[in-house]
Scaffold this motif. Sequence first.
Motif, mmCIF file in Angstrom:
data_model
loop_
_atom_site.group_PDB
_atom_site.id
_atom_site.type_symbol
_atom_site.label_atom_id
_atom_site.label_comp_id
_atom_site.label_asym_id
_atom_site.label_seq_id
_atom_site.Cartn_x
_atom_site.Cartn_y
_atom_site.Cartn_z
ATOM 1 N N PRO A 1 0.577 -1.218 0.010
ATOM 2 C CA PRO A 1 -0.073 -0.085 -0.024
ATOM 3 C C PRO A 1 0.933 1.280 -0.026
ATOM 4 O O PRO A 1 0.253 2.330 -0.318
ATOM 5 C CB PRO A 1 -0.814 -0.056 1.212
ATOM 6 C CG PRO A 1 0.037 -1.020 2.308
ATOM 7 C CD PRO A 1 0.490 -1.924 1.208
ATOM 8 N N CYS A 2 2.266 1.119 0.230
ATOM 9 C CA CYS A 2 3.110 2.439 0.429
ATOM 10 C C CYS A 2 4.630 2.172 0.327
ATOM 11 O O CYS A 2 4.791 0.773 0.329
ATOM 12 C CB CYS A 2 2.623 2.997 1.755
ATOM 13 S SG CYS A 2 3.184 2.033 3.143
ATOM 14 N N PRO A 3 5.334 2.821 0.377
ATOM 15 C CA PRO A 3 6.831 2.519 -0.153
ATOM 16 C C PRO A 3 7.286 1.586 0.978
ATOM 17 O O PRO A 3 8.205 0.818 0.875
ATOM 18 C CB PRO A 3 7.471 3.810 -0.209
ATOM 19 C CG PRO A 3 6.544 4.742 -0.708
ATOM 20 C CD PRO A 3 5.077 4.249 -0.023
ATOM 21 N N CYS A 4 6.976 1.823 2.102
ATOM 22 C CA CYS A 4 7.597 1.092 3.396
ATOM 23 C C CYS A 4 6.874 -0.399 3.345
ATOM 24 O O CYS A 4 7.358 -1.292 3.852
ATOM 25 C CB CYS A 4 7.472 1.636 4.741
ATOM 26 S SG CYS A 4 5.951 1.841 5.320
ATOM 27 N N GLY A 5 5.737 -0.586 2.789
ATOM 28 C CA GLY A 5 5.080 -1.601 2.721
ATOM 29 C C GLY A 5 3.862 -1.997 3.848
ATOM 30 O O GLY A 5 3.186 -2.534 3.747
ATOM 31 N N MET A 6 4.029 -1.139 4.950
ATOM 32 C CA MET A 6 3.116 -1.412 6.126
ATOM 33 C C MET A 6 1.747 -0.787 6.076
ATOM 34 O O MET A 6 0.840 -1.292 6.269
ATOM 35 C CB MET A 6 3.639 -0.709 7.335
ATOM 36 C CG MET A 6 4.995 -1.389 7.965
ATOM 37 S SD MET A 6 4.949 -3.409 8.295
ATOM 38 C CE MET A 6 5.754 -3.841 6.651
ATOM 39 N N GLY A 7 1.686 0.478 5.425
ATOM 40 C CA GLY A 7 0.279 0.906 5.118
ATOM 41 C C GLY A 7 -0.222 1.494 6.064
ATOM 42 O O GLY A 7 -1.300 2.128 6.076
#
Length: 517
Positions: free
Chosen positions: A360-366
């Motif tokens: 969902p986002c660059p870091c992955g956590m969202g």
Amino acid sequence: MVSKVYSGTVIGIDAWTIEIEVDISQSGGVPGRDGMVSIVGLPDAAVKESRDRIFPAFASSGFVPPRGFAVVNLAPAGLRKEGAAFDLGIALGLLASAGNIDSSRLAGFAALGELALDGSIRPVRGALPLADCLAKEKNLCGLLVPEANAREAALAAGDRLPVYPVSNLIDAVKIVSGELNRPPFKASLSEYVAGLRGREPDFDEVKGQPLARRALEIAAAGGHNVIMIGSPGTGKSMLAMRLPGILPPMTMPETLETSRIHSVLGLLSSGQPILNSRPFRAPHHTISDVGLIGGGHDPHPGEISLAHNGVLFLDELPEFKRSVLEVMRQPLENGSITISRAAGSCTFPARFILCAAMNPCPCGMGDAELGCTCKIDEKRRYQKKISGPLLDRIDLQVDVRQLTQDELLRAPDGESSAVIRRRVAIARKIQERRYAQAGFFCNAQLDSRNLQKFCKLTPAGENLLRNAITRFKLSPRAFDRVLKVARTIADLGGKQNIEEAHLFEAITYRKSALYDL
């Protein structure tokens, strides 16, 4: 003396019969290996190099190289010839023109195979379409192929043309001359179409994720594209790998059509000459647009064609180059891709289920509760890597959430792939009967005209959909795809008409994390 033998060439995924004519001038001269062989008829470099393979093969096999000036004509001259599959035919033609083989007997044979310097015969690409094409010739009595291609060729030729596997040049000469009375090779399609059920990854190994499971079942039942959005480790790839296992078995035409593409690229093995399960292709995100859709100087199929009648899985979707993703727009709509180059134009089939996965986002956590530190602008930029027009072509957009501690600790308790596949098969049969006269076989292929005919709504359903268009700003294409998904949900439920509950569920698959920003 002019001798003739047949062979074939592949352009794109289509095979063409080629007549090899050989004439040797007896006015003296040196053996052909000293440059006295001229190959005409638009040969590529691999075909021209055949003369440098053929004469060492003659010497290794005990044949005296023919003397004089030899002309090898590959007809029709207007078709470009490529590859080493002409080696065996040219070698037999040279031997016949030199008097080592009866020319009248050779004229009834077709030959495919690459010659090694020791006279052995190596396998070639495209044996399946080539054998099918040559089997249509009425004046042939046999097809010589490398042993590794025997099953592939025999399955394509069937009872129309006897197939004789050969391991070396000597055997080929003996079969043509009648000295070696070898029975034709036989292969049965039923032997290889049994499938690989039981060895595929199964849905009963997946913990939790009921929403994603349901979305993949709908995708399989209606042939819809699907994207899964979730943090790393939530099981997106695991789910995607199980999608082919719930698709119905391929029909015989689908099997042959898909195997034809893989044969052209040399991806079929001698032990498994045709595909007996739906393909699952998962290219890396560094792939080029040519690698994905096909192309090259002489156009060849890409990953989307290799996934024909199966699943194309694109993991980490935003990491693919935008130009690569955008070239999929047309094949996602039409089920085929046309590649035009200076050397010619080829159309490849590319009807597949696109299954994509992304964070969902660059870091992955969202989610901040999961440790996400990405700012809103960073999330928007990351998600904007996927264009709106491409996202519109993805019917089902589903969030894959993190598992709870209880879900992680307990054993998987979901349905098996076999149970899901039975429901999918029933829904597909309903669609086949419904569209029997329309020229397509699943809901994802509905066009605008048939959409109005087969997806009629109640007044309450129209009102629900009108509100969804306003709330989620659905484009006309997205509107059509919601109707198609609702039609599939109704089919899975055994309902003849689309009800409000079906529409509501279809609309929820347009409301993913991609719309939250």
